[in-house]
Motif scaffolding. Structure first.
Motif, mmCIF file in Angstrom:
data_model
loop_
_atom_site.group_PDB
_atom_site.id
_atom_site.type_symbol
_atom_site.label_atom_id
_atom_site.label_comp_id
_atom_site.label_asym_id
_atom_site.label_seq_id
_atom_site.Cartn_x
_atom_site.Cartn_y
_atom_site.Cartn_z
ATOM 1 N N ALA A 1 0.821 -1.207 0.000
ATOM 2 C CA ALA A 1 0.000 0.000 0.000
ATOM 3 C C ALA A 1 0.852 1.253 0.000
ATOM 4 N N GLY A 2 0.302 2.290 -0.608
ATOM 5 C CA GLY A 2 0.894 3.611 -0.551
ATOM 6 C C GLY A 2 0.496 4.313 0.745
ATOM 7 N N PRO A 3 0.690 5.636 0.810
ATOM 8 C CA PRO A 3 0.462 6.372 2.055
ATOM 9 C C PRO A 3 -0.994 6.421 2.513
ATOM 10 N N ASP A 4 -1.945 6.182 1.616
ATOM 11 C CA ASP A 4 -3.364 6.205 1.984
ATOM 12 C C ASP A 4 -3.969 4.810 2.064
ATOM 13 N N GLY A 5 -3.151 3.781 2.001
ATOM 14 C CA GLY A 5 -3.651 2.416 2.001
ATOM 15 C C GLY A 5 -4.000 1.954 0.595
ATOM 16 N N LEU A 6 -4.387 0.700 0.486
ATOM 17 C CA LEU A 6 -4.697 0.099 -0.804
ATOM 18 C C LEU A 6 -5.907 -0.816 -0.610
ATOM 19 N N GLU A 7 -6.973 -0.545 -1.360
ATOM 20 C CA GLU A 7 -8.153 -1.405 -1.320
ATOM 21 C C GLU A 7 -8.338 -2.037 -2.691
ATOM 22 N N LEU A 8 -8.489 -3.361 -2.680
ATOM 23 C CA LEU A 8 -8.550 -4.133 -3.918
ATOM 24 C C LEU A 8 -9.781 -5.021 -3.955
ATOM 25 N N LEU A 9 -10.342 -5.178 -5.136
ATOM 26 C CA LEU A 9 -11.238 -6.274 -5.436
ATOM 27 C C LEU A 9 -10.427 -7.224 -6.306
ATOM 28 N N VAL A 10 -10.451 -8.503 -5.969
ATOM 29 C CA VAL A 10 -9.691 -9.500 -6.711
ATOM 30 C C VAL A 10 -10.672 -10.509 -7.293
ATOM 31 N N VAL A 11 -10.658 -10.621 -8.618
ATOM 32 C CA VAL A 11 -11.517 -11.560 -9.323
ATOM 33 C C VAL A 11 -10.630 -12.653 -9.895
ATOM 34 N N GLY A 12 -10.983 -13.910 -9.636
ATOM 35 C CA GLY A 12 -10.216 -15.035 -10.150
ATOM 36 C C GLY A 12 -11.103 -15.990 -10.918
ATOM 37 N N ALA A 13 -10.518 -16.642 -11.928
ATOM 38 C CA ALA A 13 -11.238 -17.666 -12.689
ATOM 39 C C ALA A 13 -10.220 -18.690 -13.184
ATOM 40 N N PRO A 14 -10.560 -19.946 -13.169
ATOM 41 C CA PRO A 14 -11.862 -20.487 -12.803
ATOM 42 C C PRO A 14 -12.042 -20.540 -11.289
ATOM 43 N N ASN A 15 -13.260 -20.763 -10.860
ATOM 44 C CA ASN A 15 -13.547 -21.011 -9.451
ATOM 45 C C ASN A 15 -12.842 -22.307 -9.064
ATOM 46 N N LEU A 16 -12.171 -22.316 -7.932
ATOM 47 C CA LEU A 16 -11.370 -23.469 -7.518
ATOM 48 C C LEU A 16 -12.117 -24.418 -6.600
ATOM 49 N N GLY A 17 -13.409 -24.198 -6.434
ATOM 50 C CA GLY A 17 -14.238 -25.138 -5.685
ATOM 51 C C GLY A 17 -13.935 -25.170 -4.205
ATOM 52 N N ASP A 18 -14.040 -26.377 -3.630
ATOM 53 C CA ASP A 18 -13.895 -26.539 -2.192
ATOM 54 C C ASP A 18 -12.452 -26.543 -1.719
ATOM 55 N N ASP A 19 -11.483 -26.570 -2.623
ATOM 56 C CA ASP A 19 -10.071 -26.604 -2.233
ATOM 57 C C ASP A 19 -9.274 -25.504 -2.932
ATOM 58 N N PRO A 20 -9.634 -24.228 -2.681
ATOM 59 C CA PRO A 20 -8.910 -23.152 -3.371
ATOM 60 C C PRO A 20 -7.432 -23.106 -3.001
ATOM 61 N N ARG A 21 -7.081 -23.546 -1.793
ATOM 62 C CA ARG A 21 -5.670 -23.513 -1.387
ATOM 63 C C ARG A 21 -4.847 -24.543 -2.165
ATOM 64 N N GLY A 22 -5.500 -25.554 -2.735
ATOM 65 C CA GLY A 22 -4.788 -26.569 -3.495
ATOM 66 C C GLY A 22 -4.171 -26.053 -4.777
ATOM 67 N N ASP A 23 -4.626 -24.902 -5.256
ATOM 68 C CA ASP A 23 -4.115 -24.299 -6.486
ATOM 69 C C ASP A 23 -3.031 -23.260 -6.214
ATOM 70 N N VAL A 24 -2.773 -22.974 -4.944
ATOM 71 C CA VAL A 24 -1.913 -21.844 -4.565
ATOM 72 C C VAL A 24 -0.599 -22.324 -3.964
ATOM 73 N N GLU A 25 0.466 -21.657 -4.375
ATOM 74 C CA GLU A 25 1.736 -21.779 -3.662
ATOM 75 C C GLU A 25 2.058 -20.387 -3.138
#
Length: 133
Positions: free
Chosen positions: A101-125
């Protein structure tokens, strides 16, 4: 019902404390609350001058980060870009990313595709302190 409605700030739990970062780091996952089938959505607030403590990559999911308030910087692989309100950054699968974030903070909307279902952490390192000066 053909649609769903959820207030991201009022209806969703703040998961920011799970990231072991600044006390006012905010992370709200909207995917399940909205019943998203093909995509994912989260809201993040990074406090002023703070770097999100983890970098991460996805094997399958691409993400788009939209700055809705504030400013900051984002590192994608080895490149650092400046961010301002209403910038949108697409990050493909396989690329590492992190942001601060910069001096005023940072607000984000994050859109991801495809939906990773019940195990979204399984796609992430993820790596703590991936972006180090």
């Amino acid at each position: 019902m053909p649609f769903t409605l959820s207030n991201i700030k009022k209806d969703l739990d703040d998961l920011g404390s799970r990231f072991d970062g600044a006390p006012d780091l905010e992370f709200r996952a909207a995917t399940k609350a909205l019943g998203l089938e093909q995509s994912a959505l989260s809201y993040q607030h990074v406090p002023p001058g703070y770097r999100f403590p983890y970098g991460h990559t996805h094997m399958k999911q691409e993400e788009v980060y939209v700055v809705v308030r504030g400013s900051g910087r984002m590192k994608v692989d080895d490149e650092i870009v400046e961010l301002e309100e209403w910038d949108a950054v697409r990050v493909p699968p396989g690329s590492w990313r992190g942001y601060e974030a910069g001096p005023d903070g940072l607000e984000l909307l994050v859109v991801g595709a495809p939906n990773l279902g019940d195990d979204p952490r399984g796609d992430v390192e993820g790596k703590r302190d991936w972006w180090a000066d």
